[in-house]
Design an enzyme around this catalytic site. Sequence first.
Site, PDB file in Angstrom:
ATOM      1  NE  ARG A   8      -3.902  -1.796   2.662  1.00 34.71           N
ATOM      2  CZ  ARG A   8      -3.837  -3.007   3.175  1.00 34.71           C
ATOM      3  NH1 ARG A   8      -2.675  -3.436   3.670  1.00 34.71           N
ATOM      4  NH2 ARG A   8      -4.888  -3.799   3.213  1.00 34.71           N
ATOM      5  CB  SER A  40       8.997  11.188   9.007  1.00 35.27           C
ATOM      6  OG  SER A  40       8.020  12.178   9.264  1.00 35.27           O
ATOM      7  CE1 TYR A  73       6.103   7.174  11.585  1.00 37.27           C
ATOM      8  CE2 TYR A  73       6.362   9.554  11.860  1.00 37.27           C
ATOM      9  CZ  TYR A  73       6.286   8.434  11.038  1.00 37.27           C
ATOM     10  OH  TYR A  73       6.376   8.594   9.669  1.00 37.27           O
ATOM     11  CB  THR A  87      11.302   4.982  14.999  1.00 36.26           C
ATOM     12  OG1 THR A  87      10.207   5.607  14.321  1.00 36.26           O
ATOM     13  CG2 THR A  87      10.792   4.280  16.248  1.00 36.26           C
ATOM     14  CE  LYS A  88       9.293   6.659   9.879  1.00 29.74           C
ATOM     15  NZ  LYS A  88       9.559   5.616   8.862  1.00 29.74           N
TER      16      LYS A  88
END
Length: 250
Positions: free
Chosen positions: A17, A142, A155, A158-159
């Site tokens: 996706r 990101s 989140y 982690t980026k």
Amino acid sequence: MNLGLDGKKALVTGGARGVGRGIVLALARAGADVITCCRQDSEAARSLERELAEIGGKHHVLRKDLVEPEQIASLFDEIRVHFGELDLVVNNAGAISHVPYEKLTLAEWHRIVDTNLTAAFLVTQHAIPLLGSSGSVVSIGSKSAEVGIPLRAHYTATKAALVGLTRSLAKEYGSTGLRFNVLALGVIATEALDAMPAEQREAMIERYAAKTALGRLGTPAEVADAVLWLASDLSRYVTGATIHVDGGIS
């Protein structure tokens, strides 16, 4: 333009996706043979298989849960059988959730870290022996890692870590010719956006488009174009970089 990707062997994680799917299809259309994996069987995975069959080439859509280290090992067993080697790895598989920090459980922290960071670490570690001297590893990051976003501390952590991992690997393996880079994405319009109620979707588009220099959201195809460049010899002197594919978002 012929990017010289005919017959190249690529692995794209999380390709059923969204951004991953756009990358898989772009690579296949550019002549690469692609293995991708997704966590579970779905209509999205089956429709991707059909699209890849129409494009032609040697492509495989595998079911692997990259949170499980043994399934990553199994993935690479299959890569050795089907391809024997790799030219490109795209660490795209990821997860996100929105949780107030004081309510962020250790279980949810581990779920996001294991999916976004530990899986990329293990996939890359398994891939390095299969990559030739001109191999390229691209991790999908990101813009949020630079600016921070409320409710996404786990989140964004982690980026940000992907950037550090990438820069260290670029220096450790530079003498071998391997290249490691991050694409820091802004807001990309995917099926998740399409699935929102119309009013919510329009409000989100208006809000985030106004934050960008280009005045619109990005598309998976535009992310894929950056991956194609990093997979090709056009970027042969680019490593350890964080490249923003974000429309100039502030």
